[in-house]
Design an enzyme around this catalytic site. Structure first.
Site, PDB file in Angstrom:
ATOM      1  N   SER A 156      56.102  31.046 -15.337  1.00 23.57           N
ATOM      2  CA  SER A 156      56.433  30.648 -16.702  1.00 23.57           C
ATOM      3  C   SER A 156      55.458  29.617 -17.284  1.00 23.57           C
ATOM      4  CB  SER A 156      57.872  30.137 -16.733  1.00 23.57           C
ATOM      5  OG  SER A 156      58.272  29.854 -18.031  1.00 23.57           O
ATOM      6  N   ASP A 208      54.655  33.376 -19.708  1.00 23.33           N
ATOM      7  CA  ASP A 208      55.332  34.673 -19.633  1.00 23.33           C
ATOM      8  C   ASP A 208      55.979  35.064 -20.956  1.00 23.33           C
ATOM      9  OD1 ASP A 208      57.233  32.637 -19.294  1.00 23.33           O
ATOM     10  OD2 ASP A 208      58.608  33.962 -18.250  1.00 23.33           O
ATOM     11  N   ASP A 218      58.381  34.170 -22.821  1.00 18.50           N
ATOM     12  CA  ASP A 218      59.803  34.191 -23.180  1.00 18.50           C
ATOM     13  C   ASP A 218      60.100  33.046 -24.139  1.00 18.50           C
ATOM     14  OD1 ASP A 218      59.494  32.224 -21.244  1.00 18.50           O
ATOM     15  OD2 ASP A 218      61.335  32.722 -20.156  1.00 18.50           O
TER      16      ASP A 218
HETATM   17 MG    MG Z   1      58.746  31.112 -19.649  1.00 21.47          MG
END
Ligand code: MG
Length: 444
Positions: free
Chosen positions: A100, A240, A242
């Site tokens: 992440s 990543d 998100d």
């Molecule tokens: Mg992330």
């Protein structure tokens, strides 16, 4: 190892650690054997752009196949693209290899349920028990799983782009931080007929331009691009994708809590009420905006899996964290950076407002964060309950006042207690912060 939360191995975001020392290929193999034993069937896998991702993904895949489950490799993809793929296909589970927002030397492995939602804490605990026991399914030689490949990116890009309609053309500066969003966000925006100015949109696991965490201090290039390119907004992702953070049309960073409040308010207005779920550490500006729009707020402990879980249980209209992780439940109950950009544009389009104008509608608070040493977490929690019986004890103790609040929360990973304080003025926030520090010192 970045543990904390479930047990020794699994933290609040799966297993994390420095690649090839704290998180090895052997561990990845056994994690693959774990998920294959727990959720037999067809298991989708993807990874971020990190240098160690290919190694770990291969080891996880081999572990899964040894249990007799098949693997569908969708390649390098944002975490929400993998989650969406699992939700939309016949997969029994998913695995994402990513650390992440952590620095480049880290990597991580996280499991996803068949509905696309990340594993809840109790599922991670079960995984950890299986991992530690080493009692895995072992398939006969002619029953081992096979490896397939599929295009998970196109499916995700189309779904996100198709979910919004824009009346006019927008100019957008995008900083993907050399992460997995490089494969999706510029493409989503092109499909929405936007003019895209990309920065760091070439995948590179050395992360040469900035740390994968999109903090304001590392986004000078994006701010300048917004101004130079006369963009309507700027957006940056973590490794990543998100998470998404935003810069307004004047090149100013918009606080993540304010973005959460803007979108939560929009969803409550759209559905004429409803619940919004967010961790106890989120700014009061979110609660204020939600209540003013006729909705209700539900607080959870810190961590995105529990936010997703409560959203599903309570049929929430919206949810998210104050770090750029926004959840759009009609699409996928998971943080989604690509969808965040699309939905912010949709809101600007339907209201005709600039991002700075939308941000100005959100109540202003000042936040002060810090930490104090704390070696006896259990005692701190017990004493906080006695000292502040009326506080919210869902995760540490949050003590609310008319003009602010303070949250005292022992860390899951370090011998410290985190203190968050928020007030209408900077002075009040600092006062409440000192109140929190004194309370911890008095107890210990
Ligand atoms: Mg992330």
């Amino acid at each position: 190892m970045r543990a904390g939360g479930a047990g020794e191995l699994f933290g609040t975001n799966g297993v994390r650690g420095i690649a090839n020392s704290e998180l090895t290929a052997e561990m990845a193999l056994d994690l693959g054997r774990t998920i294959g034993s727990l959720r037999p069937g067809k298991i989708a896998i993807a990874c971020d752009t990190r240098i160690s991702s290919s190694m770990l993904k291969s080891a996880v895949s081999a572990g899964i196949m040894s249990t007799g489950s098949d693997v569908v490799d969708i390649g390098v993809a944002p975490t929400p693209a993998l989650q969406f793929y699992v939700k939309e296909t016949e997969c029994s589970a998913g695995v994402i290899v990513t650390a992440s927002h952590n620095p480049r030397e880290y990597n991580g492995i996280k499991f996803v349920q068949e509905n696309g939602v990340e594993f809840y804490r109790e599922m991670d605990e079960e995984s950890e028990r299986v991992y530690m026991s080493k009692k895995f399914r072992i398939a006969e030689w002619d029953k081992v799983g096979q490896l397939y490949r599929d295009d998970g990116l196109r499916r995700y890009i189309e779904a996100v782009a198709d979910s919004v309609e824009l009346d006019r053309k927008y100019r957008i500066a995008v900083d993907c931080g050399n992460g997995a969003g490089s494969f999706t966000t510029p493409e989503i925006l092109k499909r929405l007929d936007c003019d895209v100015y990309g920065i760091n949109c070439n995948p590179d696991g050395r992360f040469p331009a900035r740390n994968p965490e999109p903090v304001e201090e590392s986004l000078d290039l994006l701010k300048k691009a917004v101004v130079d390119f006369k963009a309507d907004i700027g957006v940056a992702h973590d490794g990543d994708a998100d998470r998404a953070v935003f810069v307004d049309e004047k090149g100013r960073f918009v606080n993540e809590d304010v973005m959460l409040a803007i979108m939560a308010k929009h969803y409550v207005e759209k559905s004429r009420g409803g619940l919004v779920v967010t961790p106890i550490s989120s700014s009061k500006c979110v609660e204020d905006a939600v209540k003013a729009a006729g909705g209700e707020i539900v607080y959870t402990p810190v961590g995105s899996p529990v936010v997703a879980k409560v959203m599903i249980e309570k049929n929430a209209v919206f949810g998210g964290e104050g770090n750029g992780g926004l959840i759009f439940p009609e699409h996928l109950v998971a943080r989604d950076g690509g969808m965040s950009v699309a939905k912010v544009l949709e809101l600007m389009d339907s209201t005709g407002k600039k991002l700075s104008e939308l941000a100005a509608e959100i109540p202003k608070y000042h936040i002060v964060k810090g930490k104090v040493e704390c070696r006896d977490k259990k005692r701190l929690l017990e004493e906080l309950k006695k000292e502040f019986p009326d506080a919210n004890h869902i995760d540490g103790a949050r003590i609310d006042f008319d003009d602010g609040w303070v949250l005292i929360r022992p860390s899951g990973t370090e011998p410290i207690a985190r203190i968050y304080a928020e007030g209408r003025t900077e002075e009040r926030a600092r006062e409440l912060y000192e109140f929190g520090v004194e309370a911890v010192k008095k107890i210990l």
